[in-house]
Design a protein around this motif. Sequence first.
Motif, short mmCIF file in Angstrom:
data_model
loop_
_atom_site.label_atom_id
_atom_site.label_comp_id
_atom_site.label_asym_id
_atom_site.label_seq_id
_atom_site.Cartn_x
_atom_site.Cartn_y
_atom_site.Cartn_z
N THR A 151 43.50 42.78 -8.79
CA THR A 151 44.48 42.23 -9.72
C THR A 151 44.07 42.63 -11.13
N LYS A 152 45.05 42.80 -12.00
CA LYS A 152 44.77 43.31 -13.33
C LYS A 152 45.55 42.52 -14.38
N SER A 153 44.87 42.20 -15.46
CA SER A 153 45.53 41.61 -16.62
C SER A 153 45.26 42.53 -17.81
N GLN A 154 45.66 42.12 -18.99
CA GLN A 154 45.42 42.95 -20.17
C GLN A 154 43.95 43.02 -20.54
N ASN A 155 43.18 42.06 -20.06
CA ASN A 155 41.78 41.98 -20.47
C ASN A 155 40.79 42.44 -19.41
N LEU A 156 41.19 42.46 -18.14
CA LEU A 156 40.21 42.78 -17.10
C LEU A 156 40.88 43.22 -15.81
N LEU A 157 40.06 43.81 -14.94
CA LEU A 157 40.46 44.14 -13.58
C LEU A 157 39.46 43.49 -12.64
N ALA A 158 39.96 42.75 -11.66
CA ALA A 158 39.11 42.09 -10.68
C ALA A 158 39.45 42.60 -9.28
N PHE A 159 38.46 42.60 -8.41
CA PHE A 159 38.67 43.08 -7.04
C PHE A 159 37.84 42.27 -6.07
N SER A 160 38.22 42.31 -4.80
CA SER A 160 37.46 41.63 -3.76
C SER A 160 37.95 42.09 -2.39
N SER A 161 37.09 41.95 -1.40
CA SER A 161 37.50 42.21 -0.03
C SER A 161 38.25 41.02 0.56
N VAL A 162 38.36 39.94 -0.20
CA VAL A 162 39.03 38.73 0.27
C VAL A 162 40.16 38.37 -0.70
N TYR A 163 41.35 38.26 -0.18
CA TYR A 163 42.53 37.95 -1.00
C TYR A 163 42.39 36.63 -1.74
N THR A 164 41.90 35.61 -1.05
CA THR A 164 41.85 34.28 -1.65
C THR A 164 40.89 34.21 -2.83
N ALA A 165 39.93 35.12 -2.91
CA ALA A 165 39.03 35.13 -4.07
C ALA A 165 39.79 35.46 -5.34
N LEU A 166 40.83 36.28 -5.23
CA LEU A 166 41.60 36.68 -6.40
C LEU A 166 42.65 35.64 -6.78
N ALA A 167 42.96 34.75 -5.86
CA ALA A 167 43.99 33.74 -6.15
C ALA A 167 43.55 32.80 -7.27
N GLN A 168 42.24 32.68 -7.49
CA GLN A 168 41.77 31.82 -8.58
C GLN A 168 42.08 32.42 -9.95
N LEU A 169 42.24 33.76 -10.00
CA LEU A 169 42.59 34.43 -11.26
C LEU A 169 44.10 34.56 -11.42
N ASN A 170 44.77 34.89 -10.32
CA ASN A 170 46.19 35.14 -10.36
C ASN A 170 46.92 33.96 -9.73
N THR A 171 47.57 33.17 -10.54
CA THR A 171 48.17 31.93 -10.07
C THR A 171 49.68 32.03 -9.89
N GLU A 172 50.19 33.26 -9.83
CA GLU A 172 51.63 33.42 -9.62
C GLU A 172 52.03 32.83 -8.27
N ASP A 173 53.26 32.31 -8.20
CA ASP A 173 53.75 31.74 -6.95
C ASP A 173 53.81 32.82 -5.87
N GLN A 174 53.50 32.40 -4.67
CA GLN A 174 53.59 33.33 -3.55
C GLN A 174 55.03 33.39 -3.06
N SER A 175 55.43 34.55 -2.59
CA SER A 175 56.79 34.72 -2.09
C SER A 175 56.76 35.68 -0.90
N PHE A 176 57.79 35.60 -0.09
CA PHE A 176 57.86 36.41 1.12
C PHE A 176 59.15 37.23 1.07
N SER A 177 58.99 38.53 0.89
CA SER A 177 60.11 39.43 0.68
C SER A 177 60.88 39.66 1.97
N ASP A 178 62.05 40.30 1.83
CA ASP A 178 62.83 40.69 3.00
C ASP A 178 62.01 41.61 3.89
N GLU A 179 61.22 42.47 3.26
CA GLU A 179 60.37 43.39 4.01
C GLU A 179 59.39 42.63 4.91
#
Length: 553
Positions: A151-179
């Motif tokens: 995940t990337k913001s204007q100030n930093l880039l963060a990464f992890s092998s675990v999705y939930t680790a990044l959820a603490q930085l990126n708090t956007e609502d989750q959504s489920f696309s047609d795809e």
Amino acid sequence: MCGIIGCVGNRRKSLQEAYRFVSHGQIYIEARGPDRSQIINLPANVASIGMATLSINNPSQHYGPYCSTNRRYVLTYNGEIYNGRDLCQRFDIWLSPIENDAHLLLKLFEKVGTKCLPYINGMFAFAILDTQLNRLTLAVDKHSQKPLYWTKSQNLLAFSSVYTALAQLNTEDQSFSDEFLEFENFVGGRTPSSGIHKLKGGTFAEYTPADDRLRIAEYSKVGSPQAGTNVADSLVSAAGRLATSLPSALLLSGGIDSAILAALLRPNVAVTVSFDEHDAYSEEVKAREICDAFGIEHVVIKPDSTKLLTNIDDITRRLQFPIGNASVFPEYVIYEELAKRGIRVCYSGLGADEFFLGYERMRLFVAKIAGKTPAVADNYLPLQQHLNSIYDPQVSPGENYLRLLARNPSAKLSHVAIPEELNSVDQLSELMTWIETEFSLPGLLRTTDALSGSFGIEVRAPYLDDEVIAAAGQLQLWDKLDVDNGTKLPLRRLAANLGVPMSVTHDLVKRGFAAPYGMWLGTQSKARGIFDRSVFLSALIESHQRLNYPVAA
């Protein structure tokens, strides 16, 4: 199998945020690397790099993150490189007895940088920071067997092998696309959060904090095998590369794919999941015959619907975010059992169906295009009826196959870009394999990685070895599949030559790892008081929404 995490900022005021993210995020990756967790903070680069290590080949080796001898490069790494000796010869690299794959990667980067990536045969996800140029490189293997989220913001880039680790930085609502609703899986690097991305297989990313620039590029795909390499030789060779001296296990379904692995790898135990509700969900008898033939201890697990209901919250947390995969519950109970036994390495038949045309839908689809009427087992009659209802001779083969793969028969799939050179009747084998590896295989791989990793187990897939895939790619459609005589023809011949029982080699009905979810959710189970469909589904959705607290990764 390890857990990796890190954060690189482009402003001094980002330093504390980077430290905080990695230190708090370590808890999300510790299950993937139970031997030791460590963090390297790099104030001059506004960076923090973490790693949780699971030692497989040599427990006495160093723990990550790793630094090059000149201290220029810092690496956090997850996976296994299977052709390390070949890479050392190709690039003139020497490794000491106590150095491992991570040290090889560091030395490769010192010599050629990302140009080494096409030559690596293995499963991996890694991040390497060039402290001199202040440049971060992220990379994953050709099929993203080992995931890497960022995940990337204007100030930093963060990464992890675990999705939930990044959820603490990126708090956007989750959504489920047609795809997602079409394929029950997030494809193309997407995730439930628009701000969190998954690095696609066969790609790498470079981030330079100074100009806040992120570049993502493909590296070369699987190379051609050596002249004359056939399927049998390539699988024997792959088995040698992927074998371990540690106690190991095999996910044994009772079919061709896993039977070949049993013959070639001779694991200590083979694990089968069996359900008493219906014969279609049990291959216990054939699996036992395979184990008897090759002298392997056979472990049979018989979970019921109560087990699923009791563990549903734990399963969904370990998955990190939703996926539609019938093998989720069987895999969960297998890894749970292996963890109790202290087994760290497990073999899987993942990839065989995609590259050797093993799915029944492939056979029925080819028969439809050829104008043939194939014999169909009772349990596949609904699939045949579905194909007949969605097939449109006026659209391309690719769109028709996507319709077959999609869960929503009325799905509009015009947005899917199929390579033009594959989208023809003459390229059916390549077309079906491409669609499967783009839309189906990533979900299977993510299920395996998320669940096995959460139990500290490394799963190795010989059919995804570069040489095996290249050998499969040399075969024509009719070399792999016959409408009347079944699928995976070269694997059936190999299985027979290896001494796999005839009851397995001559069985044309594919079952695989699945559970009788429909029966459990249906009226029969409801009458027994096991499930109430509405309550169960509501609990499942609620469980997936609770992702922003520490869980076993």
